[in-house]
Motif scaffolding. Structure first.
Motif, PDB file in Angstrom:
ATOM      1  N   GLY A   1      38.267  31.836  26.280  1.00  0.00           N
ATOM      2  CA  GLY A   1      37.174  31.568  25.736  1.00  0.00           C
ATOM      3  C   GLY A   1      36.101  31.191  26.384  1.00  0.00           C
ATOM      4  O   GLY A   1      35.730  31.901  27.544  1.00  0.00           O
ATOM      5  N   TRP A   2      34.926  30.550  25.702  1.00  0.00           N
ATOM      6  CA  TRP A   2      33.494  30.558  26.558  1.00  0.00           C
ATOM      7  C   TRP A   2      33.622  29.567  27.257  1.00  0.00           C
ATOM      8  O   TRP A   2      34.063  28.360  26.986  1.00  0.00           O
ATOM      9  N   ALA A   3      33.011  29.776  28.486  1.00  0.00           N
ATOM     10  CA  ALA A   3      32.938  28.589  29.521  1.00  0.00           C
ATOM     11  C   ALA A   3      31.554  28.574  30.272  1.00  0.00           C
ATOM     12  O   ALA A   3      31.431  28.446  31.438  1.00  0.00           O
ATOM     13  N   GLY A   4      30.467  28.683  29.331  1.00  0.00           N
ATOM     14  CA  GLY A   4      29.123  28.436  29.904  1.00  0.00           C
ATOM     15  C   GLY A   4      28.558  29.507  30.781  1.00  0.00           C
ATOM     16  O   GLY A   4      28.494  30.642  30.420  1.00  0.00           O
ATOM     17  N   SER A   5      28.195  29.105  32.052  1.00  0.00           N
ATOM     18  CA  SER A   5      27.625  30.107  32.911  1.00  0.00           C
ATOM     19  C   SER A   5      28.551  31.350  33.158  1.00  0.00           C
ATOM     20  O   SER A   5      28.246  32.314  33.787  1.00  0.00           O
ATOM     21  N   TYR A   6      30.017  30.923  33.119  1.00  0.00           N
ATOM     22  CA  TYR A   6      31.207  31.843  33.500  1.00  0.00           C
ATOM     23  C   TYR A   6      31.260  32.777  32.182  1.00  0.00           C
ATOM     24  O   TYR A   6      32.041  33.947  32.448  1.00  0.00           O
ATOM     25  N   GLY A   7      30.694  32.556  31.185  1.00  0.00           N
ATOM     26  CA  GLY A   7      30.659  33.548  30.043  1.00  0.00           C
ATOM     27  C   GLY A   7      32.226  33.345  29.485  1.00  0.00           C
ATOM     28  O   GLY A   7      32.560  32.217  29.501  1.00  0.00           O
ATOM     29  N   TYR A   8      32.750  34.626  29.133  1.00  0.00           N
ATOM     30  CA  TYR A   8      33.923  34.397  28.371  1.00  0.00           C
ATOM     31  C   TYR A   8      34.800  34.436  29.445  1.00  0.00           C
ATOM     32  O   TYR A   8      34.776  35.698  30.435  1.00  0.00           O
ATOM     33  N   ARG A   9      35.783  33.626  29.486  1.00  0.00           N
ATOM     34  CA  ARG A   9      36.718  33.294  30.636  1.00  0.00           C
ATOM     35  C   ARG A   9      38.019  33.108  30.273  1.00  0.00           C
ATOM     36  O   ARG A   9      38.530  32.477  29.306  1.00  0.00           O
ATOM     37  N   THR A  10      39.194  33.952  30.834  1.00  0.00           N
ATOM     38  CA  THR A  10      40.509  33.698  30.716  1.00  0.00           C
ATOM     39  C   THR A  10      41.190  32.947  31.876  1.00  0.00           C
ATOM     40  O   THR A  10      41.076  33.679  32.991  1.00  0.00           O
ATOM     41  N   ILE A  11      42.018  32.140  32.040  1.00  0.00           N
ATOM     42  CA  ILE A  11      42.532  31.294  32.898  1.00  0.00           C
ATOM     43  C   ILE A  11      44.152  31.758  33.016  1.00  0.00           C
ATOM     44  O   ILE A  11      44.767  31.418  31.861  1.00  0.00           O
ATOM     45  N   LEU A  12      44.673  32.238  33.836  1.00  0.00           N
ATOM     46  CA  LEU A  12      46.170  32.691  34.113  1.00  0.00           C
ATOM     47  C   LEU A  12      46.732  31.691  35.282  1.00  0.00           C
ATOM     48  O   LEU A  12      46.331  31.532  36.146  1.00  0.00           O
ATOM     49  N   THR A  13      47.849  30.953  34.579  1.00  0.00           N
ATOM     50  CA  THR A  13      48.374  30.015  35.609  1.00  0.00           C
ATOM     51  C   THR A  13      49.925  30.517  35.995  1.00  0.00           C
ATOM     52  O   THR A  13      50.709  30.797  35.267  1.00  0.00           O
ATOM     53  N   LEU A  14      50.032  30.749  37.319  1.00  0.00           N
ATOM     54  CA  LEU A  14      51.228  31.399  37.915  1.00  0.00           C
ATOM     55  C   LEU A  14      52.143  30.264  38.168  1.00  0.00           C
ATOM     56  O   LEU A  14      51.822  29.054  38.038  1.00  0.00           O
ATOM     57  N   ASP A  15      53.510  30.645  38.362  1.00  0.00           N
ATOM     58  CA  ASP A  15      54.719  29.762  38.261  1.00  0.00           C
ATOM     59  C   ASP A  15      54.552  28.564  39.778  1.00  0.00           C
ATOM     60  O   ASP A  15      55.041  27.688  39.415  1.00  0.00           O
ATOM     61  N   ASP A  16      53.789  29.121  40.441  1.00  0.00           N
ATOM     62  CA  ASP A  16      53.427  28.000  41.673  1.00  0.00           C
ATOM     63  C   ASP A  16      52.292  27.200  41.184  1.00  0.00           C
ATOM     64  O   ASP A  16      51.891  26.424  42.201  1.00  0.00           O
ATOM     65  N   GLY A  17      51.746  27.379  40.252  1.00  0.00           N
ATOM     66  CA  GLY A  17      50.618  26.382  39.753  1.00  0.00           C
ATOM     67  C   GLY A  17      49.420  27.091  40.261  1.00  0.00           C
ATOM     68  O   GLY A  17      48.106  26.252  39.810  1.00  0.00           O
ATOM     69  N   THR A  18      49.026  28.167  40.709  1.00  0.00           N
ATOM     70  CA  THR A  18      47.904  28.832  41.023  1.00  0.00           C
ATOM     71  C   THR A  18      47.213  29.404  39.904  1.00  0.00           C
ATOM     72  O   THR A  18      47.805  30.012  39.060  1.00  0.00           O
ATOM     73  N   GLU A  19      46.030  28.989  39.785  1.00  0.00           N
ATOM     74  CA  GLU A  19      45.067  29.411  38.534  1.00  0.00           C
ATOM     75  C   GLU A  19      44.424  30.753  38.931  1.00  0.00           C
ATOM     76  O   GLU A  19      43.332  30.491  39.783  1.00  0.00           O
ATOM     77  N   LEU A  20      44.234  31.687  38.160  1.00  0.00           N
ATOM     78  CA  LEU A  20      43.359  32.912  38.534  1.00  0.00           C
ATOM     79  C   LEU A  20      42.343  32.887  37.234  1.00  0.00           C
ATOM     80  O   LEU A  20      42.484  33.005  35.966  1.00  0.00           O
ATOM     81  N   TRP A  21      40.986  32.816  37.467  1.00  0.00           N
ATOM     82  CA  TRP A  21      39.845  32.726  36.542  1.00  0.00           C
ATOM     83  C   TRP A  21      39.425  34.224  36.575  1.00  0.00           C
ATOM     84  O   TRP A  21      38.812  34.891  37.401  1.00  0.00           O
ATOM     85  N   PHE A  22      39.366  34.594  35.330  1.00  0.00           N
ATOM     86  CA  PHE A  22      38.436  35.994  34.985  1.00  0.00           C
ATOM     87  C   PHE A  22      37.563  35.813  34.117  1.00  0.00           C
ATOM     88  O   PHE A  22      37.548  35.271  33.050  1.00  0.00           O
ATOM     89  N   CYS A  23      36.019  35.826  34.651  1.00  0.00           N
ATOM     90  CA  CYS A  23      34.870  35.478  34.105  1.00  0.00           C
ATOM     91  C   CYS A  23      34.072  36.393  33.649  1.00  0.00           C
ATOM     92  O   CYS A  23      34.098  37.714  34.239  1.00  0.00           O
ATOM     93  N   HIS A  24      32.996  36.212  32.836  1.00  0.00           N
ATOM     94  CA  HIS A  24      32.204  37.302  32.256  1.00  0.00           C
ATOM     95  C   HIS A  24      32.587  38.521  31.444  1.00  0.00           C
ATOM     96  O   HIS A  24      32.115  39.594  31.379  1.00  0.00           O
ATOM     97  N   GLN A  25      33.636  38.274  30.808  1.00  0.00           N
ATOM     98  CA  GLN A  25      34.475  39.422  30.050  1.00  0.00           C
ATOM     99  C   GLN A  25      33.185  39.443  28.689  1.00  0.00           C
ATOM    100  O   GLN A  25      32.972  38.836  28.035  1.00  0.00           O
ATOM    101  N   SER A  26      33.493  40.768  28.365  1.00  0.00           N
ATOM    102  CA  SER A  26      32.834  41.096  27.201  1.00  0.00           C
ATOM    103  C   SER A  26      33.775  40.704  25.821  1.00  0.00           C
ATOM    104  O   SER A  26      33.259  40.691  24.673  1.00  0.00           O
TER     105      SER A  26
END
Length: 345
Positions: free
Chosen positions: A264-289
């Motif tokens: 969803g929307w995340a302010g200055s990050y624009g549209y953002r998607t967060i994927l959480t791996l099995d080890d707990g690491t979070e990957l942030w994908f920001c400014h998506q159209s």
């Protein structure tokens, strides 16, 4: 004037021929008259009187007395010193052996050899010398000196040889130790190199395997801003991720299998998607159209999760990627994390 006293009669008369070649006539003898005078018998005041001796008198008298005694003994074996006294018996050894030895020495006019090398004495000879046939003490002494010198030289030679052998042994030991150390160092270096090569090979295999399960988030991109760059464009004062500049609408893919925990929307990050791996690491994908997934959805490596855009605080279309181990608020360098997974952006 005093007159000469008549000579006392003797108990013997000299023979014409006496032992040892002495011969006297009937009226001849070794006696000499003494005619005293007034001057010769006058006492001398203030000093001891010393009888005047006639030249050769004492020596001749002694000789005459000795010859007379011998003559008397040879004649009768008995001599009388003075009238009225008992005769004295004098015994002498048999002189025939002495005479025979003397005649043998000078017989035929032969002379004793001069410069004879026959040893005069056996003093200094040991039993061992005699057993070896040595009869000359000087030669025996010389032989012992030479033997001692030879023994000392042998001892010196033995000491020198022993010192040389000891030095050679030490040198050989040092050389062998050095060779062993060099060989060990080479073996350790080769072992270390082999271990490093094996480790690098294992890591490469691991990364190759990971690369099959990991993939880059997009394609046809250009890396622009990197992690940690400072600038006023970012609210934190420095860049917190890695930017992949690409045209708007470029597909964004899941880097690894994970679960969608935000979309969803995340302010200055624009549209953002967060994927959480099995080890707990979070990957942030920001400014998506646009976003193609929803929260709670399971995705696999390479699945499309959205498209590149320019939403939020941006200057142009790009994908802003952040990595947060364990869901921490502060992220790490995405470049190093991707390289650790066998990926080279």
């Amino acid at each position: 004037m005093a007159s000469n006293r008549p000579a006392q009669p003797t108990s013997f008369a000299p023979n014409d021929t006496q032992p040892f070649g002495f011969a006297y006539g009937k009226d001849e003898g070794p006696w000499e008259e003494w005619n005293p005078t007034e001057d010769s018998v006058r006492p001398v005041r203030g000093r001891h009187r010393v009888g005047k001796q006639r030249g050769g008198g004492l020596a001749r008298s002694s000789t005459v007395l000795g010859v007379g005694v011998i003559a008397a003994v040879g004649a009768g074996g008995m001599a009388t010193a003075a009238p009225g006294k008992a005769p004295v018996s004098i015994s002498l050894p048999d002189l025939s052996s002495v005479t025979h030895s003397a005649k043998a020495l000078i017989s035929d006019g032969a002379e004793a050899p001069k410069g004879s090398t026959t040893p005069l004495t056996g003093a200094g000879l040991t039993t061992a010398d005699t057993a070896q046939g040595t009869r000359d003490a000087g030669e025996a002494l010389r032989a012992r000196i030479m033997q001692q010198a030879e023994s000392q030289q042998n001892q010196a030679d033995s000491a020198t040889q022993e010192a040389a052998e000891t030095a050679a042994a030490k040198q050989a030991t040092a050389l062998a130790t050095k060779q062993q150390d060099d060989a060990k160092a080479k073996a350790d270096a080769a072992k270390k190199k082999a271990e490093e090569e094996a480790k690098a090979k294992a890591e490469a295999e691991r990364l190759a395997k990971l690369a099959k399960s990991y993939s880059l988030p997009t394609s046809s991109y250009t890396l622009t801003s990197r992690f940690g760059e400072a600038g006023a464009l970012w609210s934190s004062g420095y860049h917190t991720g890695l930017d992949f500049a690409a045209p708007t609408g470029t597909l964004i893919k899941a880097i690894h299998s994970a679960t969608v925990t935000e979309a969803g929307w995340a302010g200055s990050y624009g549209y953002r998607t967060i994927l959480t791996l099995d080890d707990g690491t979070e990957l942030w994908f920001c400014h998506q159209s646009s976003i193609s997934v929803s929260v709670g959805q399971k995705v696999a490596t390479g699945d499309v999760i959205g498209r590149v855009g320019a939403t939020g605080n941006v200057t142009g279309p790009h994908l802003h990627l952040e990595v947060h181990p364990g869901g921490a608020a502060t992220g790490i360098d995405p470049m190093a994390w991707l390289q650790g997974k066998g990926l080279n952006p």
